[in-house]
Design a protein around this motif. Structure first.
Motif, PDB file in Angstrom:
ATOM      1  N   ARG A  34      28.717  25.348  42.568  1.00 38.16           N
ATOM      2  CA  ARG A  34      29.012  26.346  41.536  1.00 38.16           C
ATOM      3  C   ARG A  34      28.074  26.130  40.359  1.00 38.16           C
ATOM      4  O   ARG A  34      27.976  25.028  39.816  1.00 38.16           O
ATOM      5  N   VAL A  35      27.395  27.200  39.974  1.00 37.61           N
ATOM      6  CA  VAL A  35      26.457  27.174  38.850  1.00 37.61           C
ATOM      7  C   VAL A  35      26.976  28.131  37.784  1.00 37.61           C
ATOM      8  O   VAL A  35      27.283  29.287  38.089  1.00 37.61           O
ATOM      9  N   THR A  48      21.245  21.754  33.868  1.00 40.89           N
ATOM     10  CA  THR A  48      21.988  20.543  33.543  1.00 40.89           C
ATOM     11  C   THR A  48      22.671  20.014  34.797  1.00 40.89           C
ATOM     12  O   THR A  48      23.008  20.784  35.700  1.00 40.89           O
ATOM     13  N   TYR A  49      22.875  18.696  34.829  1.00 39.42           N
ATOM     14  CA  TYR A  49      23.611  18.081  35.935  1.00 39.42           C
ATOM     15  C   TYR A  49      24.503  16.994  35.341  1.00 39.42           C
ATOM     16  O   TYR A  49      24.030  16.095  34.662  1.00 39.42           O
ATOM     17  N   ILE A  82      24.537  23.152  36.660  1.00 45.87           N
ATOM     18  CA  ILE A  82      24.751  22.860  38.077  1.00 45.87           C
ATOM     19  C   ILE A  82      25.900  21.855  38.204  1.00 45.87           C
ATOM     20  O   ILE A  82      25.857  20.785  37.600  1.00 45.87           O
ATOM     21  N   ASN A  83      26.915  22.205  38.970  1.00 44.55           N
ATOM     22  CA  ASN A  83      28.014  21.286  39.236  1.00 44.55           C
ATOM     23  C   ASN A  83      27.888  20.704  40.635  1.00 44.55           C
ATOM     24  O   ASN A  83      27.313  21.338  41.528  1.00 44.55           O
ATOM     25  N   THR A  84      28.394  19.501  40.822  1.00 41.14           N
ATOM     26  CA  THR A  84      28.297  18.882  42.138  1.00 41.14           C
ATOM     27  C   THR A  84      29.104  19.676  43.161  1.00 41.14           C
ATOM     28  O   THR A  84      29.990  20.454  42.801  1.00 41.14           O
ATOM     29  N   GLN A 108      19.659  20.048  46.936  1.00 41.43           N
ATOM     30  CA  GLN A 108      20.475  21.198  46.563  1.00 41.43           C
ATOM     31  C   GLN A 108      19.998  21.835  45.261  1.00 41.43           C
ATOM     32  O   GLN A 108      20.241  23.021  45.021  1.00 41.43           O
ATOM     33  N   ILE A 109      19.304  21.074  44.428  1.00 45.42           N
ATOM     34  CA  ILE A 109      18.738  21.642  43.197  1.00 45.42           C
ATOM     35  C   ILE A 109      17.705  22.703  43.544  1.00 45.42           C
ATOM     36  O   ILE A 109      17.608  23.740  42.884  1.00 45.42           O
TER      37      ILE A 109
END
Length: 265
Positions: A34-35, A48-49, A82-84, A108-109
């Motif tokens: 989910r972004v 962001t991560y 960016i969420n895990t 995944q990025i």
């Protein structure tokens, strides 16, 4: 607009945020990324991560909500949080398939950049905290031309020590087979905050600590344990490859309760 957190929990409203759901580019069809996109997409990108166990709000909300920073950032940039990976709510989990490796999380990025139509000639500035900084650093070393600047907060960028490895394995086992406990919660909080911060009487500080505490309580513990295990299993190449990073790096970290700033490259 109510957003769903990094591991499936409900979070507070994100003003001006648009949530995009991206299929994780591995054989794990039961997980998605989910972004949350904030700002004008025509502006230069920031990605962001977050750190282990956190999502974009609990990790970056306090920073980006500061009036001066908010005005400066969103006047000039579009932010892609960016969420895990999180379990897809309508798909059954197939436990026979292997979970993500550290390099899967890194790659995944790439899928996020492509799915969000971030042009290759406009590489983003990247903010990473803790585990998120390690993932972004590995991404920058593996794909040297895909980030413009890397801004890290308390990211170790090294293999875990024996003591850290033993503690992590014990905690991961507890999460998977014994459940979440007060001692585990306190251990997590001590990773994010100093003892002085945890004991602070300041109202805003106490609210931030409580927000993180709620986030940890609501997080999907199985997914958290598996992501943690993937991070702990990062190989030597995740560290040795850092010499290939071409972008500028600004690294903030805390050592022995003293804040230091390492401005390199």
């Amino acid at each position: 607009m109510e957003q769903e957190g990094l591991l499936g929990d409900k979070q507070s409203k994100v003003v001006g945020g648009e949530e995009v759901e991206i299929e994780a580019p591995t054989q794990r069809e039961d997980y998605v990324i989910r972004v949350v996109i904030q700002g004008d997409r025509s502006l230069p990108p920031i990605i962001t991560y977050p750190d282990l166990g956190l999502n974009h709000e609990s990790c970056f909300g306090a920073l980006f909500s500061q009036p001066n920073i908010h005005k400066m950032i969103f006047s000039h940039f579009c932010v892609y949080h960016i969420n895990t990976p999180t379990k897809a709510p309508k798909k059954k989990t197939n436990n026979t398939k292997p979970f993500f490796t550290f390099d899967n999380l890194v790659d995944q990025i790439n899928s996020v950049l492509l799915s969000c139509d971030i042009p290759s000639n406009q590489p983003p500035i990247a903010f990473g905290v803790g585990m998120g900084g390690d993932i972004l650093s590995r991404f920058a070393s593996k794909y040297p031309n895909k980030l413009k600047t890397l801004i890290l907060f308390n990211s170790p960028n090294q293999l875990p020590s024996w003591w850290s490895w033993i503690w992590s394995k014990s905690s991961i086992y507890s999460l998977l087979y014994r459940g979440y406990s007060n001692s585990l919660e306190n251990s997590f909080l001590s990773l994010y905050f100093s003892p002085e911060t945890l004991q602070s009487k300041d109202k805003k500080v106490a609210q931030l600590v409580e927000q993180v505490r709620r986030q940890l309580e609501q997080v999907d513990k199985e997914t958290l344990a598996k992501i943690w295990n993937s991070w702990e299993q990062r190989g030597e190449e995740a560290v040795s490859g850092l010499k290939n990073i071409k972008c500028r790096i600004l690294s903030f970290y805390v050592l022995e309760e003293q804040e230091r700033v390492d401005n390199s490259r």
